[in-house]
Design a protein around this motif. Sequence first.
Motif, short mmCIF file in Angstrom:
data_model
loop_
_atom_site.label_atom_id
_atom_site.label_comp_id
_atom_site.label_asym_id
_atom_site.label_seq_id
_atom_site.Cartn_x
_atom_site.Cartn_y
_atom_site.Cartn_z
N TYR A 226 0.92 -1.28 0.00
CA TYR A 226 0.06 -0.04 -0.17
C TYR A 226 0.94 1.23 -0.05
O TYR A 226 1.96 1.23 0.63
N TYR A 240 -2.77 3.43 -3.54
CA TYR A 240 -2.64 2.17 -4.49
C TYR A 240 -2.60 0.97 -3.54
O TYR A 240 -1.88 0.94 -2.36
N ALA A 241 -3.23 -0.20 -3.86
CA ALA A 241 -2.83 -1.39 -3.30
C ALA A 241 -2.42 -2.39 -4.63
O ALA A 241 -3.32 -2.78 -5.30
N TRP A 251 -6.47 -2.62 -6.31
CA TRP A 251 -7.40 -1.50 -6.19
C TRP A 251 -6.82 -0.19 -6.19
O TRP A 251 -5.51 -0.17 -5.56
N THR A 252 -7.62 0.98 -6.24
CA THR A 252 -7.01 2.25 -5.94
C THR A 252 -8.11 3.04 -5.14
O THR A 252 -9.41 2.50 -5.26
N TYR A 253 -7.72 3.96 -4.18
CA TYR A 253 -8.58 4.77 -3.66
C TYR A 253 -8.13 6.48 -3.90
O TYR A 253 -7.28 6.58 -3.36
N ILE A 283 -10.31 2.12 5.23
CA ILE A 283 -10.46 1.27 4.24
C ILE A 283 -10.16 -0.29 4.38
O ILE A 283 -9.21 -0.67 5.08
N GLY A 288 -10.64 -2.13 -0.90
CA GLY A 288 -10.38 -0.74 -1.30
C GLY A 288 -11.94 0.04 -1.12
O GLY A 288 -11.80 1.15 -1.11
N GLU A 289 -12.76 -0.74 -0.30
CA GLU A 289 -14.09 -0.02 -0.07
C GLU A 289 -13.71 0.86 1.19
O GLU A 289 -13.00 0.38 2.21
N GLU A 290 -14.22 2.17 1.57
CA GLU A 290 -14.20 2.85 2.60
C GLU A 290 -15.08 2.28 3.79
O GLU A 290 -16.26 2.06 3.35
#
Length: 405
Positions: A226, A240-241, A251-253, A283, A288-290
Amino acid sequence: MAGRTTRRRYLVTAVGAGITGLAGCTGGGTDEGTRGTATSPTESPDSSGSVDGEWPMYRADAANTGTLDTTGPTESVTEQWRFDLDELVWSAPAVVDSTVYIGCDDENLYALDARSGSEQWRFEADNRVQSAPAVADGTVYVGSDDDNLYAIDADTGNEQWSFDTSESVKMAPAVADDTVYVGVGNISAESGVMYAIDATTGDKRWQFETDKVLHTSPAVADGTLYFGTGVSGGEDHKLYALDGATGDMEWTYSGAGAFSYPVVVDGTVYVAVDELVAGLVAIDASTGEETESYGPDVRANSKLVVGAGYIYVTNGETLLAVPEDEYSAEWEFETGGNIWGGLLLVDGTLYFGSIDGSLYAVDAESGTQQWAYETGDSHRVTPAVVDGTVYVGGHDGAVYALSEQ
């Protein structure tokens, strides 16, 4: 490039070199003159025995948790030893096998006896060493402004390999699963690269290029890497992950993580959001979901540590304690200047430095000050806490060991 021959030297201090009273003594000599001197303000520290416990890398571990199962001083501290240098110390220390490893702007990585402060060896790079070292399996990994990541034998100071990153390596490497992860950024080009390097051979396993700058050290947990990117003053911050083995994006946030290092605890990534929104988010590390947002208007470069049911976060010159199940801070602690370095939580006490010139210890439950130690210059470096002692470098050009006795 792995295994290249260089002109760099490792310098081993004689076993008898140590601290002798108020005047101190030389930490180690070279044909270019002595750079470091270890001194004690009281009697000579005991260099026998060993230091129990380790602090192997920046913020304790690869997940950036900032906490380990060890003890730190909770009452007024005294200076057990001080190692004086001629240049600024930006590097956070690592402590392994009774040795303190720390870099300096004088272009050296130092290995110091954790009990006495005497120099064991130094490794000379070709530019400043501001990166925090990471120690794993007998090897010290550290970056330099000479555009290299180095692997150095922890006992001798011998170079094992070097890897050319083409940019200054200021961020701390993270070591996990026989891989060294390190990022570099190019501010003028607004770009960055995250590298995965074989810890044994120095060979590149993969690289991941970004269209914005990397500013902080990565976190690694459960095989995932991360890190954040972004530009100061912008709203396009991104977390980023990546798969740690392949470099593939998981995933990205958007809107977080550019200047606040990610902290991974129990399957959750905690990070400060960008400069235009302000606040904290939790998160889900897998998706990657809040999962949660928190209300304090903290800066995008705020430092975090999570534990005891709280998220502890810095905001300028203020430290806040936010319960994990609430929206606002339960208590605040004010210093006399910005809290620049990292925030640590050890055995119920928070440790951090401020540019007001003091290193602080604050009770994590109540927010009351346990002690403050003033060095006379700003503290912008993350400390290490091991076996009742705090080790930290300062902008006064010194490395300190502070404890209750």
